[in-house]
Design a protein around this motif. Sequence first.
Motif, mmCIF file in Angstrom:
data_model
loop_
_atom_site.group_PDB
_atom_site.id
_atom_site.type_symbol
_atom_site.label_atom_id
_atom_site.label_comp_id
_atom_site.label_asym_id
_atom_site.label_seq_id
_atom_site.Cartn_x
_atom_site.Cartn_y
_atom_site.Cartn_z
ATOM 1 N N LYS A 194 66.099 4.771 -78.571
ATOM 2 C CA LYS A 194 65.670 4.861 -80.004
ATOM 3 C C LYS A 194 66.895 5.236 -80.973
ATOM 4 C CE LYS A 194 62.563 8.149 -82.584
ATOM 5 N NZ LYS A 194 61.580 9.159 -82.676
ATOM 6 N N PHE A 195 67.104 4.618 -81.909
ATOM 7 C CA PHE A 195 68.028 5.045 -83.002
ATOM 8 C C PHE A 195 67.637 5.511 -84.205
ATOM 9 C CE2 PHE A 195 69.492 1.428 -80.370
ATOM 10 C CZ PHE A 195 70.897 1.805 -79.846
ATOM 11 N N ALA A 196 68.535 6.244 -84.929
ATOM 12 C CA ALA A 196 67.970 6.951 -86.198
ATOM 13 C C ALA A 196 66.973 8.113 -85.850
ATOM 14 C CB ALA A 196 67.385 6.101 -87.156
ATOM 15 N N ALA A 197 67.214 8.805 -84.574
ATOM 16 C CA ALA A 197 66.286 9.760 -84.276
ATOM 17 C C ALA A 197 66.563 10.898 -84.652
ATOM 18 C CB ALA A 197 66.439 9.786 -82.593
ATOM 19 N N GLY A 198 67.748 11.348 -85.422
ATOM 20 C CA GLY A 198 67.905 12.828 -85.791
ATOM 21 C C GLY A 198 68.616 13.533 -85.117
ATOM 22 N N LYS A 295 74.867 19.105 -90.094
ATOM 23 C CA LYS A 295 73.194 18.535 -90.151
ATOM 24 C C LYS A 295 73.107 17.763 -91.286
ATOM 25 C CE LYS A 295 69.143 18.164 -88.149
ATOM 26 N NZ LYS A 295 69.103 17.534 -87.078
ATOM 27 N N ALA A 296 73.456 18.256 -92.426
ATOM 28 C CA ALA A 296 73.017 17.679 -93.634
ATOM 29 C C ALA A 296 73.814 16.111 -93.791
ATOM 30 C CB ALA A 296 73.516 18.351 -94.874
ATOM 31 N N LEU A 297 75.312 16.060 -93.287
ATOM 32 C CA LEU A 297 75.793 14.729 -93.244
ATOM 33 C C LEU A 297 75.109 14.152 -92.310
ATOM 34 C CD1 LEU A 297 79.508 16.393 -93.323
ATOM 35 C CD2 LEU A 297 78.354 14.713 -95.205
ATOM 36 N N ALA A 298 74.778 14.262 -91.055
ATOM 37 C CA ALA A 298 73.922 13.292 -90.081
ATOM 38 C C ALA A 298 72.765 12.960 -90.752
ATOM 39 C CB ALA A 298 73.925 14.233 -89.022
ATOM 40 N N LEU A 299 72.084 13.808 -91.372
ATOM 41 C CA LEU A 299 70.668 13.302 -92.050
ATOM 42 C C LEU A 299 70.802 12.409 -93.186
ATOM 43 C CD1 LEU A 299 68.713 16.817 -92.031
ATOM 44 C CD2 LEU A 299 68.373 14.700 -90.423
ATOM 45 N N LEU A 300 71.707 12.801 -93.734
ATOM 46 C CA LEU A 300 72.074 11.537 -95.175
ATOM 47 C C LEU A 300 72.512 10.263 -94.448
ATOM 48 C CD1 LEU A 300 74.042 14.228 -97.709
ATOM 49 C CD2 LEU A 300 71.789 13.132 -97.872
ATOM 50 N N SER A 301 72.943 10.118 -93.357
ATOM 51 C CA SER A 301 73.580 8.794 -92.699
ATOM 52 C C SER A 301 72.485 7.955 -92.585
ATOM 53 C CB SER A 301 74.091 9.053 -91.538
ATOM 54 O OG SER A 301 73.125 9.379 -90.511
ATOM 55 N N HIS A 302 71.123 8.543 -92.583
ATOM 56 C CA HIS A 302 69.687 7.837 -92.530
ATOM 57 C C HIS A 302 69.322 7.414 -93.772
ATOM 58 C CE1 HIS A 302 68.747 10.387 -88.727
ATOM 59 N NE2 HIS A 302 69.684 9.740 -88.705
ATOM 60 N N ARG A 303 69.259 5.983 -93.889
ATOM 61 C CA ARG A 303 69.151 5.019 -95.223
ATOM 62 C C ARG A 303 67.713 5.588 -95.732
ATOM 63 N NH1 ARG A 303 70.952 0.991 -92.155
ATOM 64 N NH2 ARG A 303 73.028 -0.103 -92.957
ATOM 65 N N ASP A 304 66.595 6.032 -94.778
ATOM 66 C CA ASP A 304 65.344 6.442 -95.726
ATOM 67 C C ASP A 304 65.055 7.813 -95.729
ATOM 68 O OD1 ASP A 304 65.349 7.097 -92.864
ATOM 69 O OD2 ASP A 304 63.341 6.458 -92.476
ATOM 70 N N SER A 305 66.412 8.694 -95.594
ATOM 71 C CA SER A 305 66.320 10.158 -95.921
ATOM 72 C C SER A 305 66.030 10.425 -97.407
ATOM 73 C CB SER A 305 67.542 10.840 -95.394
ATOM 74 O OG SER A 305 68.810 10.343 -96.147
ATOM 75 N N VAL A 332 81.656 16.639 -103.267
ATOM 76 C CA VAL A 332 80.715 15.529 -104.025
ATOM 77 C C VAL A 332 79.214 15.880 -103.864
ATOM 78 C CG1 VAL A 332 82.275 13.751 -103.560
ATOM 79 C CG2 VAL A 332 80.610 13.998 -101.891
ATOM 80 N N ALA A 333 78.459 15.341 -104.704
ATOM 81 C CA ALA A 333 77.072 15.654 -104.745
ATOM 82 C C ALA A 333 76.441 14.644 -103.519
ATOM 83 C CB ALA A 333 76.363 14.933 -105.843
ATOM 84 N N PRO A 334 75.175 15.071 -103.062
ATOM 85 C CA PRO A 334 74.661 14.653 -101.935
ATOM 86 C C PRO A 334 74.267 12.986 -101.994
ATOM 87 C CG PRO A 334 73.553 16.487 -102.395
ATOM 88 C CD PRO A 334 74.498 16.510 -103.476
ATOM 89 N N ARG A 335 73.911 12.671 -103.185
ATOM 90 C CA ARG A 335 73.755 11.204 -103.385
ATOM 91 C C ARG A 335 74.825 10.467 -103.234
ATOM 92 N NH1 ARG A 335 68.613 10.371 -104.727
ATOM 93 N NH2 ARG A 335 67.161 11.994 -105.566
ATOM 94 N N ALA A 336 75.843 10.877 -103.853
ATOM 95 C CA ALA A 336 77.477 10.241 -103.877
ATOM 96 C C ALA A 336 77.781 10.090 -102.373
ATOM 97 C CB ALA A 336 78.324 10.772 -104.583
ATOM 98 N N ALA A 337 77.469 11.124 -101.683
ATOM 99 C CA ALA A 337 77.995 11.335 -100.113
ATOM 100 C C ALA A 337 77.097 10.281 -99.279
ATOM 101 C CB ALA A 337 77.633 12.385 -99.526
ATOM 102 N N LYS A 338 75.922 10.008 -99.608
ATOM 103 C CA LYS A 338 75.078 8.988 -99.085
ATOM 104 C C LYS A 338 75.380 7.444 -99.298
ATOM 105 C CE LYS A 338 69.891 7.795 -98.766
ATOM 106 N NZ LYS A 338 69.929 8.415 -97.256
ATOM 107 N N GLN A 339 75.731 7.378 -100.433
ATOM 108 C CA GLN A 339 76.181 6.186 -101.017
ATOM 109 C C GLN A 339 77.626 5.733 -100.168
ATOM 110 O OE1 GLN A 339 76.774 6.199 -105.014
ATOM 111 N NE2 GLN A 339 74.615 6.062 -105.387
ATOM 112 N N ARG A 340 78.405 6.743 -100.002
ATOM 113 C CA ARG A 340 79.733 6.293 -99.113
ATOM 114 C C ARG A 340 79.522 6.196 -97.761
ATOM 115 N NH1 ARG A 340 84.231 10.474 -101.782
ATOM 116 N NH2 ARG A 340 83.751 10.092 -103.942
ATOM 117 N N ILE A 341 78.461 6.911 -97.173
ATOM 118 C CA ILE A 341 78.032 6.955 -95.807
ATOM 119 C C ILE A 341 77.507 5.369 -95.722
ATOM 120 C CG2 ILE A 341 76.570 7.702 -94.034
ATOM 121 C CD1 ILE A 341 76.879 10.709 -95.114
#
Length: 345
Positions: A194-198, A295-305, A332-341
Amino acid sequence: MKPIADPRYSEASAPPQISRFLLQHVAALGRDPAMLCRGLGFEPDDLKQPDYRLSYRQSYLLVRRALHSLGDSGLGLAVGSRQTAVSWGLVGMAMLASPTLGEALDLAIRYQRHTGALLDCEMEIRGGRCRMQASTRFFDPEVSVFYLEEAFSSALAIVRHLSGQDLTLDCVELEYPRPPHAERYADIFRCPLKFAAGHNLIQFDARLLELPLPTRDDYVAAEIAELLDSARWGDQGMSDLIETIQREVRKNLGNPPQLAELAQQLNLGERTLRRRIGDAGLSYHGIVDSLRRAKALALLSHRDSRLIDVAAETGFSDVRNFRRAFKRWTGVAPRAAKQRIAQLD
């Protein structure tokens, strides 16, 4: 984005075992290991010296270079699946001498820093199943996948080597999205994936822990354990304390225990615990903050987070407070980090 905001990242404190295995794999492919090390402050022969240490930064840069140079996104699986108990040095020898598989694994968890682990691992029994979980110490999506692949594939290879049996797992679950080389996981782990399991875990039947090991030698096991206990390992006692605190905080990151509760669990006075954390150059607030950031960075790596969910899972009832904290952590802001990830996937 500041990829790492932790002074430990640049300290020469990481055992070089995994870097050594990686360079051995590179040499077996007919490539020059010295080329990968150029400019990093060490040469391949340095990693053969007892007590030689790298910084996490050096280790991570070496892995990133190898990934780009070899073009093998499943490099962690290739490096990990080749290992045996001996690959873990004194810890592996003590595991070989242990009475049962369970005692060998307990020993590996207790002395994981001596094995060269660049992750934090823990083991628990739940409902007749044994769950081994791993978490990354520093955030770097590309390199973290390598270290998780290496850790899980080497753990399975070593368990099979110790027991002399082709043991099977219940499942493997990983926090990152399904990689392009996922079919290689199926070949190695031969269990549901199982991938993207958190989270990152291996699960298997707890009865396997009772398996007797054919290489048991109580004298050798005790002798090596004494050597490991007496080894100079920086502030090992303090590290153990900090790791225990981190483990308790991770259990409920949304509502971490008060320092007084932790002190009671550890049979320490609250002032003593606060002082010992301070002696390690940390604060309890800083420990919680660091775990929430990871934890926040790991969660933001999920596309649907969603930000509201990430905020809640990291202990923020208000998204605005989460945004402020995240910007303080990373710049940086969370949305910007999510885009870079997402660009790194």
